[in-house]
Design an enzyme around this catalytic site. Structure first.
Site, PDB file in Angstrom:
ATOM      1  N   ARG A 189       0.802  -1.217   0.000  1.00  0.00           N
ATOM      2  CA  ARG A 189       0.000   0.000   0.000  1.00  0.00           C
ATOM      3  C   ARG A 189       0.841   1.276   0.000  1.00  0.00           C
ATOM      4  O   ARG A 189       0.395   2.305  -0.473  1.00  0.00           O
ATOM      5  CB  ARG A 189      -0.901  -0.005   1.232  1.00  0.00           C
ATOM      6  N   HIS A 215       2.821 -25.882  13.746  1.00  0.00           N
ATOM      7  CA  HIS A 215       4.221 -26.300  13.890  1.00  0.00           C
ATOM      8  C   HIS A 215       4.391 -27.631  14.652  1.00  0.00           C
ATOM      9  O   HIS A 215       5.063 -28.543  14.178  1.00  0.00           O
ATOM     10  CB  HIS A 215       5.032 -25.232  14.614  1.00  0.00           C
ATOM     11  N   LYS A 266       5.440 -19.494  26.131  1.00  0.00           N
ATOM     12  CA  LYS A 266       6.234 -18.263  26.134  1.00  0.00           C
ATOM     13  C   LYS A 266       6.740 -17.999  27.548  1.00  0.00           C
ATOM     14  O   LYS A 266       6.166 -18.491  28.514  1.00  0.00           O
ATOM     15  CB  LYS A 266       5.372 -17.102  25.661  1.00  0.00           C
ATOM     16  N   GLU A 288       9.856 -20.802  24.315  1.00  0.00           N
ATOM     17  CA  GLU A 288      10.422 -19.481  24.052  1.00  0.00           C
ATOM     18  C   GLU A 288      10.640 -18.763  25.379  1.00  0.00           C
ATOM     19  O   GLU A 288       9.856 -18.957  26.317  1.00  0.00           O
ATOM     20  CB  GLU A 288       9.452 -18.646  23.211  1.00  0.00           C
ATOM     21  N   ASP A 335       4.636 -23.478   6.328  1.00  0.00           N
ATOM     22  CA  ASP A 335       4.875 -23.676   7.755  1.00  0.00           C
ATOM     23  C   ASP A 335       6.391 -23.670   7.867  1.00  0.00           C
ATOM     24  O   ASP A 335       7.056 -24.649   7.498  1.00  0.00           O
ATOM     25  CB  ASP A 335       4.311 -25.012   8.245  1.00  0.00           C
ATOM     26  N   HIS A 336       6.944 -22.555   8.352  1.00  0.00           N
ATOM     27  CA  HIS A 336       8.396 -22.409   8.213  1.00  0.00           C
ATOM     28  C   HIS A 336       9.162 -23.441   9.036  1.00  0.00           C
ATOM     29  O   HIS A 336      10.341 -23.671   8.785  1.00  0.00           O
ATOM     30  CB  HIS A 336       8.855 -20.974   8.529  1.00  0.00           C
ATOM     31  N   ASP A 342      -1.680 -20.889  17.539  1.00  0.00           N
ATOM     32  CA  ASP A 342      -0.475 -20.273  16.988  1.00  0.00           C
ATOM     33  C   ASP A 342       0.652 -21.283  16.780  1.00  0.00           C
ATOM     34  O   ASP A 342       1.467 -21.128  15.875  1.00  0.00           O
ATOM     35  CB  ASP A 342      -0.006 -19.158  17.946  1.00  0.00           C
ATOM     36  N   LYS A 373       0.910 -18.218   7.327  1.00  0.00           N
ATOM     37  CA  LYS A 373       0.035 -18.555   8.439  1.00  0.00           C
ATOM     38  C   LYS A 373      -0.505 -17.269   9.045  1.00  0.00           C
ATOM     39  O   LYS A 373       0.120 -16.221   8.857  1.00  0.00           O
ATOM     40  CB  LYS A 373       0.781 -19.400   9.460  1.00  0.00           C
TER      41      LYS A 373
END
Ligand code: NAD
Length: 492
Positions: free
Chosen positions: A51, A241, A336, A217, A178-179, A236, A149
């Site tokens: 944009r 994953h 997390k 994480e 899906d990395h 998530d 995703k």
């Protein structure tokens, strides 16, 4: 060892959302590293489409700064960077309107080479982009689209998205990222399983006691609070994953390493997952870091909702109802603000049927650990005699293959997951991308669990920042006479 780089065919890659966070942090630095590695042909063209009202030079400046910030140590000098930036172009475009489409069409017209369109924008724009690509004659049978995703937030939305894309593109043209599947160790997992005679005969419930998958994480939700609070750890991380990792560990050997053979086997695993009972789930929300609340607030403060019921941690015990895995539980957890950053799969083998060394030799188990991060590598714990006189005492030692040690500079050249996946799109190889039916099957399994929490108004249990999640998680393991592995770096 010298790594072999095979250049891909000339291509035009349009990155919708080319000014966004993902494009700046991952996609364009990744493409630059492939350019430095000599994999990108000189005729390749990359077109940012977003944009922002900037011109091609303005876009090059933006990407020059992004590469300086996120390009990594492998960046290969100013001359190369100039040559790479010269391949960039830019169009200001509106996914929902007509602005910019004629310009893009002109840039893409009649080249007869690989055309890829990366949808690095909010999923709500996927349908608009697909529709306009067709309207402007760019959705021909050679075109490929890459979608990011999250792919839906439940079965219904995923199915709608699949149907929308299917109205304009065939499944062979759709690359759902899906990395995790692009990570070197994840592919090594398949190499270890299917390239060695050693493991496959033992890879079943007769010899494997249980399997653990941990993706932990240390960071909190950061600036993604608003987005994260609408999804949570289950949507998530688990639905995509962790599910993919579980599939690669549990699937039957595919007949060939080709896209449909691999994805057929993964799909069978997802369809064989039992529904999960609630007492086999632990959900949590992290608390503020004591004495540092301003910098590291608790989950509810971070997402701005003092009554949020979204989980930042989840642990589950999963059963796969098939001949190979009946009776062997899979324990998965992700969260997390945990004690350490680690992604690891651990296969814990059963005890030997009889110890010839007597009770005093203790219980020793082989444990295979596959580390995705940090220190990518594979460790096998084996039992040996403790050296020296004094009788037969047994100890466990690691057979360690940390890739950086074993492969030297070649391991340092590790290709980031995004680089590999984008090159696979150009090559037309869908093996490491999720198929539509796989995504729907994963939501079919996940949906009732999430709907159950919502119906019961379940509140996740609080857990301390820097811990290993709520006590429910360790309690779930303790009930089964097991415990979470501490990580192969510390404990084999
Ligand atoms: P972002 O908000 O930083 O960027 C959005 C981009 O979309 C911008 O370039 C913007 O100009 C463009 N855009 C917005 N509306 C548009 C319109 N109407 N027409 C044309 N372009 C428009 O988002 P992001 O973080 O880069 O994420 C992009 C996608 O990637 C999302 O689907 C996200 O879920 C996914 N994703 C992002 C990350 C990440 O680390 N950022 C990780 C995984 C997946």
């Amino acid at each position: 060892m010298v790594s072999r780089v095979i250049p891909v065919d000339p291509f035009d890659l349009v990155i919708f959302g080319g000014t966004g966070d993902l494009a700046q942090r991952k996609i364009l630095p990744g493409l630059f590293r492939r350019f430095c590695a000599g994999q990108m042909p000189h005729e390749a063209k990359i077109i940012g489409a977003a944009r922002s009202d900037i011109d091609a030079d303005g876009y090059r400046d933006l990407i020059r700064a992004a590469i300086a910030k996120f390009g990594g140590e492998q960046a290969c000098g100013d001359a190369q960077l100039d040559a790479f930036l010269a391949r960039l172009n830019y169009v200001t475009i509106d996914a929902k309107g007509e602005k910019g489409w004629a310009d893009l069409q002109k840039l893409m017209a009649g080249k007869g080479r690989v055309e890829a369109y990366y949808f690095s924008v909010a999923p709500s724009l996927f349908g608009d982009l697909a529709e306009r690509l067709q309207k402007w004659g760019m959705a021909d049978s050679q075109a490929r689209i890459v979608v990011e995703k999250p792919f839906g937030r439940d079965l219904e939305t995923a199915r709608t998205l699949n149907n929308t894309l299917a109205a304009f593109f065939e499944e062979r043209q759709i690359y759902r990222i899906d990395h995790y599947l692009g990570k070197e160790t994840v592919q090594n997992l398949m190499a270890v399983r299917f390239g060695n005679m050693l493991f496959e005969p033992l890879w079943n419930s007769q010899y494997v006691d249980h399997i653990q998958i941990t993706v932990a994480e240390t960071v909190g939700v950061g600036g993604r609070g608003e987005y994260y609070d609408k999804s949570g750890a289950m949507r998530d991380m688990v639905q995509n994953h962790l599910m993919q990792l579980l599939c690669l560990i549990a699937m039957e050997p595919p007949a060939r390493f080709d896209p449909d053979a691999v994805r057929d086997e993964k799909l069978k695993v997802i369809r064989a997952l039992d529904p999960v009972e609630n007492h086999h789930i632990a959900r949590g929300q992290y608390q503020a870091e004591p004495c540092n609340e301003a910098e590291n607030p608790g989950y509810r403060t971070a997402v701005g909702d003092p009554r949020s019921r979204t989980e930042s941690f989840i642990a589950m015990k999963i059963h796969i109802s098939n001949w190979r895995w009946a009776g062997t539980p899979f324990y998965i957890r992700t969260g997390k603000r945990m004690s350490s950053r680690a992604s690891e799969i651990t296969v814990v083998f059963k005890d030997t049927p009889h110890s010839i060394f007597g009770e005093e030799a203790g219980r020793h188990r082989n444990v295979l650990s596959i580390r995705l991060q940090p220190n990518e590598g594979i460790t096998l714990g084996v039992t040996i005699k403790e050296p020296g006189p004094g009788g037969m005492r047994l100890i466990d030692v690691p057979l360690d293959m940390t890739f950086a040690d074993a492969l030297g500079s070649e391991a340092d050249d590790h290709v980031d997951a995004y680089e590999r996946l984008i090159m696979d799109v150009i090559r037309g190889n869908q093996t490491l991308f999720m198929r539509g039916d796989e995504v729907e099957a994963a939501w079919t399994w996940t949906d009732p669990i999430i709907k159950g929490w919502e119906a019961r108004h379940d509140v996740p249990k609080p857990y301390d920042s820097g811990s290993d999640g709520p006590t429910d998680s360790s309690e779930m393991m303790r009930r089964d006479g097991r415990s979470w592995r501490k990580g192969s770096n510390e404990d084999v």
